[in-house]
Design a protein around this motif. Sequence first.
Motif, PDB file in Angstrom:
ATOM      1  N   CYS A  54       7.515  31.762  26.466  1.00 27.12           N
ATOM      2  CA  CYS A  54       8.211  31.348  26.174  1.00 27.12           C
ATOM      3  C   CYS A  54       7.886  29.384  26.177  1.00 27.12           C
ATOM      4  N   HIS A  58       8.003  29.707  21.763  1.00 30.31           N
ATOM      5  CA  HIS A  58       8.286  31.360  21.667  1.00 30.31           C
ATOM      6  C   HIS A  58       7.446  31.973  20.963  1.00 30.31           C
ATOM      7  N   GLN A  59       7.408  33.642  21.712  1.00 33.28           N
ATOM      8  CA  GLN A  59       6.696  34.438  21.434  1.00 33.28           C
ATOM      9  C   GLN A  59       6.638  35.452  21.618  1.00 33.28           C
TER      10      GLN A  59
HETATM   11 ZN   LIG Z   1      11.072  32.753  23.146  1.00 32.52          ZN
END
Ligand SMILES: [Zn+2]
Length: 331
Positions: A54, A58-59
């Motif tokens: 991230c 964010h992922q």
């Molecule tokens: Zn994240």
Amino acid sequence: MTDSAGKQQNPETLRLRKVALEAAEAGLFVFPVREGSKLPAFHGKNDCKGRGVCADGHQGWEQRSTRDPEQIRRWWSQTPWNVGIACGPSRLLVIDLDVLPERGVEWKDLAKGWPVLDRVAAAHGAQIPATYAVTTPSGGGHLYYRMPDGLELRNTQGGVGHSIGPLVDTRAGGGFVVGAGSVRPEGRYTVAFHGVIEDLPGWLADLLSPPPQPEPRAVPLQLSTRRANAYIAAILDAEADNVSSALKGQRQITLLNSARTLGRLVGGRELDEDNAREVLLQAATVHIGVDGMTRGEVERTIDRGVAYGKQAPRTIERRSDERDGENGSRS
Ligand SMILES: [Zn+2]
């Protein structure tokens, strides 16, 4: 979730790893879901510390879902995560039925358990195509369909907006399902119907599509009448071509999309409605009677597509000095 070189591997972890690897091999994008639950194992956006994967933002599970066997082996090395399937990246639309009858029944018996879906299908003169299906531990069902190319659908919630009806949700872009082989305290997700994943039928794609938005006319196309007519003729030819050369599995959605395109021109009074229908019907004639496609089905698809397209009329600007008459599309 790091590798545990020295540790004995838990048979349940190995079993779920195999489930994940097989799903990925079948073309689906997977990610870990917490043990015994249906919640993603990754941290959510609100808990993001901006580190690791991230670091550049964010992922979430949808971004991190993968078909990479190495990544899957790393994820399923210590913990018996359930297997999440990200519908958007997998190009899946999953119909989520609240209640299904007991497991291991025939497709047609299975279908009897879905009064809502059945009624909706009947209203469209259609049937629910048998496809790969999973029963959930709570007795619900997931019917897996392939999203046609060119279509981007999001989740829908039963009875709200463009949904199928009460008790029937759909999972697509932004949604996931827990795959067969995963477990919850109430029981296991099991394959109810071992079919291939079929294409989403056109009538369902249509039903789940949000209404079209009129296109912004920032740069109107300005053509002379002669060139405008040639332009419309070229669109007609191209759409007729698309329809007649559509491959099995893509025929209905192609016809629907072409009917929508021409429907927009009908709505904009660029094209006569009977003419548009005739072009589409002629183009689709090669498919009638082949692989179960009927004339009625073709006509209904054309009706739906044209009606849908007319809601977002498209006009072609002509240079004012050459505009001929109120309609302007014919000479
Ligand atoms: Zn994240």
